[in-house]
Design an enzyme around this catalytic site. Structure first.
Site, PDB file in Angstrom:
ATOM      1  N   SER A  98       0.836  -1.200   0.000  1.00 32.82           N
ATOM      2  CA  SER A  98       0.000   0.000   0.000  1.00 32.82           C
ATOM      3  C   SER A  98       0.877   1.259   0.000  1.00 32.82           C
ATOM      4  O   SER A  98       1.687   1.451  -0.894  1.00 32.82           O
ATOM      5  CB  SER A  98      -0.945  -0.055   1.208  1.00 32.82           C
ATOM      6  OG  SER A  98      -1.926   0.955   1.150  1.00 32.82           O
ATOM      7  N   HIS A 123      -2.429  -1.337  -4.174  1.00 30.98           N
ATOM      8  CA  HIS A 123      -3.886  -1.424  -4.309  1.00 30.98           C
ATOM      9  C   HIS A 123      -4.474  -0.018  -4.213  1.00 30.98           C
ATOM     10  O   HIS A 123      -3.771   0.956  -3.968  1.00 30.98           O
ATOM     11  CB  HIS A 123      -4.500  -2.366  -3.272  1.00 30.98           C
ATOM     12  CG  HIS A 123      -4.341  -1.929  -1.843  1.00 30.98           C
ATOM     13  ND1 HIS A 123      -4.787  -2.675  -0.771  1.00 30.98           N
ATOM     14  CD2 HIS A 123      -3.791  -0.808  -1.285  1.00 30.98           C
ATOM     15  CE1 HIS A 123      -4.521  -2.038   0.356  1.00 30.98           C
ATOM     16  NE2 HIS A 123      -3.915  -0.901   0.069  1.00 30.98           N
TER      17      HIS A 123
END
Length: 205
Positions: A98, A123
């Site tokens: 992330s 993501h």
């Protein structure tokens, strides 16, 4: 509260004890070993600014083992990395997921490293909203805006086009070190300090 190791150094003036993170800072090493939140981000930003003031020409080494965290906190670190004068070399150990992956990719070109068994994941931003319908709409629009911003940053640092980044980050997208190198998130996969130093030396030539 986690136990923080102490390092004792001998000098002409006697002994001096450092916590391990302060000792690493003396060697221009910053270590992110947790999720990213406002408190962690503020500490990293302060360390980056301090090391710039100490020597604006010498590289900073930023080691990352993080599952990600709060987007705004991560963006504070990202913007500071781009703002300061020294190159920031990034090294993934364990995982960079992330916001951790974004910070890994944001290192100076040619100075982004992964160890061979690291895991990198990108993501889209996560979020939730509650309250009146108008409030939920505002929050949803902000999440969509942040997704565009983050996709743009990843596109800039990886060389992938924006649409591919948007497609790949629609769900969790996991990569090994070698796959992250192919994707453009890192420049080198290294198994030893010698390999890292050789890659850095080649970049300086």
């Amino acid at each position: 509260m986690p136990l923080i190791p102490m390092v004792v150094e001998q000098s002409n003036r006697g002994e001096r004890a450092y916590d391990i993170y302060s000792r690493l800072l003396k060697d221009r090493i910053i270590f992110l070993g947790s999720a990213m939140d406002d408190e962690v981000a503020n500490l990293i930003v302060a360390q980056l600014l301090f090391l710039e003031s100490e020597d604006p020409e010498k590289d900073i080494n930023f080691y990352i083992n993080s599952p990600g965290g709060v987007v705004t906190a991560g963006m504070a670190v990202y913007d500071t990395m781009q703002y300061i004068k020294p190159d920031v070399a990034t090294v993934c150990i364990g995982q960079a997921a992330s916001m951790g992956a974004l910070l890994l990719a944001a290192g100076a070109k040619g100075k982004r490293f992964s160890l061979p068994n690291s895991r990198i994941m990108i993501h889209q931003p996560l979020g939730g909203a509650q309250g009146q319908a108008s409030d939920i709409k505002i929050q949803a629009n902000e999440i969509l805006r942040m997704k565009e911003v983050l996709s743009g940053i990843l596109s800039k640092h990886t060389g992938q086009n924006f649409d591919k980044i948007s497609e790949d980050t629609d769900r969790d997208f996991f990569m090994s070190g070698d796959q992250a190198k192919e994707y453009g998130l890192v420049d080198h996969v290294v198994a030893s300090r010698d390999e890292l130093e050789k890659a850095e030396a080649a970049k300086e030539k």
